[in-house]
Design a protein around this motif. Structure first.
Motif, PDB file in Angstrom:
ATOM      1  N   SER A  23      43.350  29.941  28.740  1.00  0.00           N
ATOM      2  CA  SER A  23      45.013  29.582  29.114  1.00  0.00           C
ATOM      3  C   SER A  23      44.473  31.045  29.186  1.00  0.00           C
ATOM      4  O   SER A  23      44.314  31.666  28.357  1.00  0.00           O
ATOM      5  CB  SER A  23      45.065  28.445  27.697  1.00  0.00           C
ATOM      6  N   GLN A  24      45.507  31.101  30.012  1.00  0.00           N
ATOM      7  CA  GLN A  24      45.935  32.469  30.053  1.00  0.00           C
ATOM      8  C   GLN A  24      47.950  31.685  30.080  1.00  0.00           C
ATOM      9  O   GLN A  24      48.306  30.702  30.823  1.00  0.00           O
ATOM     10  CB  GLN A  24      45.647  32.324  32.292  1.00  0.00           C
ATOM     11  N   ILE A  78      45.594  32.545  36.959  1.00  0.00           N
ATOM     12  CA  ILE A  78      46.152  33.793  36.864  1.00  0.00           C
ATOM     13  C   ILE A  78      45.002  34.678  37.424  1.00  0.00           C
ATOM     14  O   ILE A  78      43.680  34.848  36.667  1.00  0.00           O
ATOM     15  CB  ILE A  78      46.965  33.962  35.987  1.00  0.00           C
ATOM     16  N   ILE A  79      45.200  35.155  38.646  1.00  0.00           N
ATOM     17  CA  ILE A  79      43.686  36.140  38.720  1.00  0.00           C
ATOM     18  C   ILE A  79      44.707  37.692  38.617  1.00  0.00           C
ATOM     19  O   ILE A  79      43.360  38.670  38.742  1.00  0.00           O
ATOM     20  CB  ILE A  79      43.661  35.979  40.164  1.00  0.00           C
ATOM     21  N   MET A 111      47.726  34.484  41.332  1.00  0.00           N
ATOM     22  CA  MET A 111      47.011  33.311  41.406  1.00  0.00           C
ATOM     23  C   MET A 111      46.490  32.385  42.040  1.00  0.00           C
ATOM     24  O   MET A 111      46.442  32.998  43.765  1.00  0.00           O
ATOM     25  CB  MET A 111      48.663  31.234  41.315  1.00  0.00           C
ATOM     26  N   VAL A 112      45.367  31.491  41.795  1.00  0.00           N
ATOM     27  CA  VAL A 112      44.223  31.072  43.583  1.00  0.00           C
ATOM     28  C   VAL A 112      44.460  29.796  42.329  1.00  0.00           C
ATOM     29  O   VAL A 112      44.045  29.310  41.091  1.00  0.00           O
ATOM     30  CB  VAL A 112      42.889  31.786  42.961  1.00  0.00           C
ATOM     31  N   LYS A 117      44.587  31.488  47.378  1.00  0.00           N
ATOM     32  CA  LYS A 117      45.827  32.850  46.750  1.00  0.00           C
ATOM     33  C   LYS A 117      46.844  32.100  47.067  1.00  0.00           C
ATOM     34  O   LYS A 117      47.852  32.069  48.311  1.00  0.00           O
ATOM     35  CB  LYS A 117      44.867  34.184  47.161  1.00  0.00           C
ATOM     36  N   PHE A 118      47.925  32.735  45.936  1.00  0.00           N
ATOM     37  CA  PHE A 118      49.460  32.652  46.143  1.00  0.00           C
ATOM     38  C   PHE A 118      49.738  32.866  44.755  1.00  0.00           C
ATOM     39  O   PHE A 118      49.348  33.552  44.665  1.00  0.00           O
ATOM     40  CB  PHE A 118      49.785  30.695  46.516  1.00  0.00           C
ATOM     41  N   SER A 119      50.699  33.255  44.959  1.00  0.00           N
ATOM     42  CA  SER A 119      51.795  33.521  43.701  1.00  0.00           C
ATOM     43  C   SER A 119      53.031  32.462  43.201  1.00  0.00           C
ATOM     44  O   SER A 119      53.996  31.764  43.879  1.00  0.00           O
ATOM     45  CB  SER A 119      52.842  35.234  44.561  1.00  0.00           C
TER      46      SER A 119
END
Length: 179
Positions: A23-24, A78-79, A111-112, A117-119
């Motif tokens: 969990s992030q 979340i990367i 994020m991925v 990849k996106f945000s």
């Protein structure tokens, strides 16, 4: 003694990695610190919640947008660390109040999902929250929206407004009871 310190450090890092992988979370507060938005992952799903002080406004709810048959809210993580910024703008508008202020705290969360990849870009104002998706490169179409709002169980009234060019548009309230 040195061996014990190395073992302790190894266990601490292993535990932190395990917790982070499960969990992030990114927590963003409003400029006056009364409203907070938490964006996090749980079981590889992207979710969020909103609180005003200790009072839940939106309980854990799904975030997701289906792009080219891929749900950005599923199989996600979340990367990297979120990029934080403060929004503090003043500008003129037409209407009853000629000057307006735009004050918020913003976070862009990298994020991925399924290798893409996106945000997620979020803004937390003193009186509201905005969420925007930064789409993966070369996205062709938006298929559907999966973002939800889950209200706390004790909510008995809901107010909303129709789309209006003015903040003075019509508002509605429902009690959640059949009338």
């Amino acid at each position: 003694m040195k061996c014990i310190n190395i073992l302790y450090t190894f266990l601490l890092l292993t535990t932190a990695k395990g917790v982070f992988g499960q969990s992030q979370a990114v927590i963003i507060n409003s400029p006056n610190k009364r409203l907070s938005l938490t964006v996090f992952t749980a079981d590889k799903k992207l979710v969020y919640s909103i609180q005003s002080g200790s009072t839940p406004i939106i309980t854990t709810s799904a975030l997701g947008l289906v792009i080219d048959n891929m749900d950005l809210g599923d199989n996600v993580r979340i990367i990297d660390v979120a990029t934080l910024s403060k929004i503090n703008e003043t500008y003129t508008i037409l209407g009853n109040h000629s000057i307006t202020h735009n004050r918020a705290n913003e976070a862009e969360i990298p994020m991925v999902a399924s290798g893409k990849k996106f945000s997620i870009i979020v803004r937390v104002y003193n009186d509201g929250v905005a969420i925007r998706y930064g789409l993966p490169p070369n996205s062709k179409r938006i298929d559907s929206e999966r973002t939800t709002w889950t209200l706390p169980n004790n909510v008995t009234k809901i107010a909303w407004a129709d789309f209006s060019q003015s903040y003075e548009g019509s508002s509605y309230v429902t009690t959640g009871k059949d009338t």
